[in-house]
Design a protein around this motif. Structure first.
Motif, PDB file in Angstrom:
ATOM      1  N   ILE A  37       1.985  11.647  -0.694  1.00  0.00           N
ATOM      2  CA  ILE A  37       1.222  10.925   0.319  1.00  0.00           C
ATOM      3  C   ILE A  37       2.236  10.286   1.270  1.00  0.00           C
ATOM      4  O   ILE A  37       3.240   9.737   0.809  1.00  0.00           O
ATOM      5  N   PRO A  38       2.029  10.328   2.583  1.00  0.00           N
ATOM      6  CA  PRO A  38       3.001   9.730   3.507  1.00  0.00           C
ATOM      7  C   PRO A  38       3.295   8.268   3.184  1.00  0.00           C
ATOM      8  O   PRO A  38       2.407   7.508   2.783  1.00  0.00           O
ATOM      9  N   ALA A  39       4.548   7.892   3.348  1.00  0.00           N
ATOM     10  CA  ALA A  39       5.038   6.575   2.929  1.00  0.00           C
ATOM     11  C   ALA A  39       4.250   5.426   3.543  1.00  0.00           C
ATOM     12  O   ALA A  39       3.962   4.437   2.868  1.00  0.00           O
ATOM     13  N   HIS A  40       3.904   5.541   4.823  1.00  0.00           N
ATOM     14  CA  HIS A  40       3.236   4.420   5.496  1.00  0.00           C
ATOM     15  C   HIS A  40       1.781   4.266   5.066  1.00  0.00           C
ATOM     16  O   HIS A  40       1.142   3.264   5.393  1.00  0.00           O
ATOM     17  N   LEU A  41       1.270   5.239   4.322  1.00  0.00           N
ATOM     18  CA  LEU A  41      -0.053   5.123   3.737  1.00  0.00           C
ATOM     19  C   LEU A  41       0.038   4.772   2.258  1.00  0.00           C
ATOM     20  O   LEU A  41      -0.876   4.188   1.697  1.00  0.00           O
ATOM     21  N   TYR A  42       1.174   5.111   1.652  1.00  0.00           N
ATOM     22  CA  TYR A  42       1.382   4.842   0.233  1.00  0.00           C
ATOM     23  C   TYR A  42       2.198   3.557   0.063  1.00  0.00           C
ATOM     24  O   TYR A  42       3.268   3.533  -0.540  1.00  0.00           O
ATOM     25  N   SER A  43       1.696   2.485   0.637  1.00  0.00           N
ATOM     26  CA  SER A  43       2.336   1.169   0.554  1.00  0.00           C
ATOM     27  C   SER A  43       1.292   0.134   0.918  1.00  0.00           C
ATOM     28  O   SER A  43       0.250   0.457   1.486  1.00  0.00           O
ATOM     29  N   PHE A  44       1.566  -1.125   0.573  1.00  0.00           N
ATOM     30  CA  PHE A  44       0.590  -2.179   0.798  1.00  0.00           C
ATOM     31  C   PHE A  44       0.430  -2.486   2.285  1.00  0.00           C
ATOM     32  O   PHE A  44       1.419  -2.692   2.993  1.00  0.00           O
ATOM     33  N   SER A  45      -0.812  -2.573   2.738  1.00  0.00           N
ATOM     34  CA  SER A  45      -1.056  -2.945   4.129  1.00  0.00           C
ATOM     35  C   SER A  45      -0.756  -4.418   4.363  1.00  0.00           C
ATOM     36  O   SER A  45      -0.500  -4.829   5.500  1.00  0.00           O
ATOM     37  N   GLY A  54       0.788  -0.207  11.385  1.00  0.00           N
ATOM     38  CA  GLY A  54      -0.644  -0.254  11.129  1.00  0.00           C
ATOM     39  C   GLY A  54      -1.383   0.876  11.815  1.00  0.00           C
ATOM     40  O   GLY A  54      -2.319   1.458  11.243  1.00  0.00           O
ATOM     41  N   GLU A  55      -0.980   1.184  13.042  1.00  0.00           N
ATOM     42  CA  GLU A  55      -1.611   2.289  13.765  1.00  0.00           C
ATOM     43  C   GLU A  55      -1.338   3.623  13.069  1.00  0.00           C
ATOM     44  O   GLU A  55      -2.233   4.471  12.947  1.00  0.00           O
ATOM     45  N   VAL A  56      -0.102   3.805  12.602  1.00  0.00           N
ATOM     46  CA  VAL A  56       0.250   5.033  11.886  1.00  0.00           C
ATOM     47  C   VAL A  56      -0.552   5.134  10.590  1.00  0.00           C
ATOM     48  O   VAL A  56      -1.078   6.196  10.243  1.00  0.00           O
ATOM     49  N   ARG A  57      -0.649   4.019   9.878  1.00  0.00           N
ATOM     50  CA  ARG A  57      -1.407   3.997   8.622  1.00  0.00           C
ATOM     51  C   ARG A  57      -2.861   4.390   8.863  1.00  0.00           C
ATOM     52  O   ARG A  57      -3.419   5.216   8.131  1.00  0.00           O
ATOM     53  N   HIS A  58      -3.479   3.818   9.892  1.00  0.00           N
ATOM     54  CA  HIS A  58      -4.878   4.119  10.185  1.00  0.00           C
ATOM     55  C   HIS A  58      -5.050   5.593  10.548  1.00  0.00           C
ATOM     56  O   HIS A  58      -6.008   6.239  10.097  1.00  0.00           O
ATOM     57  N   ARG A  59      -4.129   6.118  11.332  1.00  0.00           N
ATOM     58  CA  ARG A  59      -4.224   7.530  11.718  1.00  0.00           C
ATOM     59  C   ARG A  59      -4.083   8.434  10.495  1.00  0.00           C
ATOM     60  O   ARG A  59      -4.850   9.391  10.322  1.00  0.00           O
ATOM     61  N   LEU A  60      -3.117   8.136   9.645  1.00  0.00           N
ATOM     62  CA  LEU A  60      -2.906   8.946   8.447  1.00  0.00           C
ATOM     63  C   LEU A  60      -4.126   8.888   7.526  1.00  0.00           C
ATOM     64  O   LEU A  60      -4.532   9.903   6.954  1.00  0.00           O
TER      65      LEU A  60
END
Length: 511
Positions: free
Chosen positions: A71-79, A248-254
């Motif tokens: 899973i991409p790193a920016h999604l597999y970490s705490f928001s 945050g934008e990258v996380r939401h997109r992913l």
């Protein structure tokens, strides 16, 4: 006042004059996420019990060569944590472990964590409306805790699964599960057998092929594999991604992109056709030999088992020192391994990439609710819950990353964060009222279970093949949420006291 009791055949002294608000079992992503939120609130006293000698859970235990997240790193970490400086799209195992250790340091959690302290038993005391918890390691004296609430954060990938292979116990060489890898595993110049071709195996096999004299891959069921397409971030990208707004934008997109893949799991067209074509094209582009390609072509519907990401698994299988055996390992006689096909191989080392006891967590046998009922008994026909977080008959207990709280297409961390919101809502409710205990009703749990079963019926997990997502005895989908990550948050992200029985401080009755 000190009470002496017997738990697991052992006398334990429990100091009743001291208690904590929340006991958390496990110091992986879920346990540390819960601890972080409690530490920031500063309202509840809490302790984290961890059976190992370090935090990290799955990412502490799995250190085999090539270990990484899919899973991409920016999604597999705490928001709710500052963005980490990830080196590439998909984080390595050691990066994730470093991230969790940094979380402990920066959030001031170390003083709350007890290492080498395994749960022995957690039993609900009806009269006190508290959980009586004993823990410890080895044969030494146990430690005891009295907690208002219990959070099980033991995960799904903590108990290695070893298949029943005739003669395995008499194998004269090394046998190691991927989750127990260590520096003394002797791969260089050895004849190595790998059992399994799942997520761990496809990462490890290319590294074993580099070092082994001969590598035999025993494959019971061929996996679907799509290109990984990992890449390292440039210095400018890494700097930009440290900005919380950008991250945050990258996380939401992913998250949104990954949720789009759920239509594949419903078997909807053209989505399932597109992902199937992508996997088959990847196989055809990387494997020229028609016989090997045929062996590597899955005979089940895509998405039923986890879709794997790799750019080097297929090339590794075609190396001159690698033998692909398209059947399961069936027996061992001295150093000779015999596959179901009848072929035999002389081996020095066996690597078990055989997964985990995920559908029936062993920790459930150590949790005792109302009327002496063990959680394992309650789950004897497969795990059930309400809101994927609470269980009838087990007051003030919350299960993270448990029944129907995982995903086959998106980030587990997003799901855990949704559950944390639910637990915090329950704690807030109890803290603001005279409620001593919360227990979800049996009717609410049964209704939620029916909802899960209805939503699961048409998915590939129940129509495409057998997989570890499905309880082996009941045939129910018990591990995955049969929907999108967003729908899980919409359904289960907010605590509602309506389906609960409550015990009040001012009376002995329930309402």
């Amino acid at each position: 006042m000190t009470v002496t009791t017997t738990q697991g055949g052992e006398r334990v002294d429990i100091d009743m004059s001291q208690e904590i608000d929340v006991a958390i079992i496990g110091a992986g992503f879920a346990g540390l996420g819960m601890a972080t939120q409690l530490a920031r609130r500063g309202r509840e006293s809490f302790v984290v019990l961890e059976r190992a000698d370090a935090v990290g859970g799955t990412w502490r235990d799995n250190v085999y060569p090539g270990i990484a997240c899919d899973i991409p790193a920016h999604l597999y970490s705490f928001s709710f944590r500052p963005p980490a400086d990830w080196a590439s799209r998909y984080p390595s195992g050691h990066e994730i472990r470093d991230y969790l250790e940094l979380t402990v340091a920066e959030e001031g959690l170390a003083e709350h964590i007890l290492l080498n302290c395994e749960l022995r038993q957690a039993a609900w005391d009806e009269a006190a409306a508290r959980w009586m918890i004993t823990a410890g390691n080895g044969d030494g004296p146990g430690r005891a805790f009295r907690a208002r609430s219990l959070v099980l954060a033991v995960g799904r990938l903590s108990e290695a699964k070893i298949p029943d292979i005739e003669g395995l116990g008499q194998f004269p060489g090394q046998v190691v599960h991927t989750a127990a890898w260590h520096d003394d595993v002797a791969v260089d110049g050895a004849r190595v057998g790998v059992v399994g071709t799942g997520a761990s195996a496809v990462q490890l096999i290319p590294h074993l092929a580099d070092a082994a004299e001969e590598l035999v891959v025993f494959c019971r069921t061929a996996p679907y594999v799509v290109p990984r397409e990992d890449r390292r971030y440039s210095a400018d990208e890494r700097a930009a991604l440290l900005d919380p707004e950008v991250a945050g934008e990258v996380r939401h997109r992913l998250l949104t992109e990954a949720d789009g893949a759920f239509r594949q799991r419903l078997g909807l067209h053209p989505e399932i056709d597109e992902i199937r074509a992508r996997a088959r094209n990847h196989l055809h582009e990387q494997v020229d030999d028609p016989e090997l390609r045929d062996h590597l072509t899955p005979g089940y519907e895509i998405g039923c088992k986890r879709i794997l990401l790799s750019d080097d698994f297929y090339p590794a299988l075609q190396r001159p020192n690698v033998v692909f055996e398209p059947s399961a390992l069936e027996s061992i006689t001295e150093s000779k391994a015999t596959a179901r096909s009848g072929r035999t191989f002389d081996l020095d080392l066996l690597v078990m990439a055989t997964g985990f006891e995920s559908a029936r967590p062993p920790a459930a046998s150590r949790v005792v609710g109302r009327a002496g009922l063990h959680l394992a008994e309650h789950w004897s026909s497969g795990m059930t819950s309400y809101a994927s977080t609470v269980v009838s008959g087990f007051p003030n207990m919350f299960v993270l990353d448990g029944p129907n709280a995982a995903l086959g297409h998106n980030s587990a961390i997003y799901m855990i964060e949704t559950q944390l919101d639910y637990v915090l809502g329950a704690l807030e409710f109890m803290g603001g009222t005279d409620v001593r205990a919360l227990e979800v009703s049996a009717e609410a749990e049964a209704a939620y279970t029916r909802e899960i079963d209805e939503r699961s019926a048409s998915t590939v997990w129940l129509t495409g093949c057998d997989s570890w997502y499905v309880d082996p005895e009941s045939g129910r989908l018990t591990l995955l949420w049969p929907g999108t990550a967003a729908s899980f948050r919409e359904r289960n992200g907010t605590f509602d006291p309506a389906p609960y029985l409550t015990i009040l401080d001012s009376s002995e009755g329930e309402r």
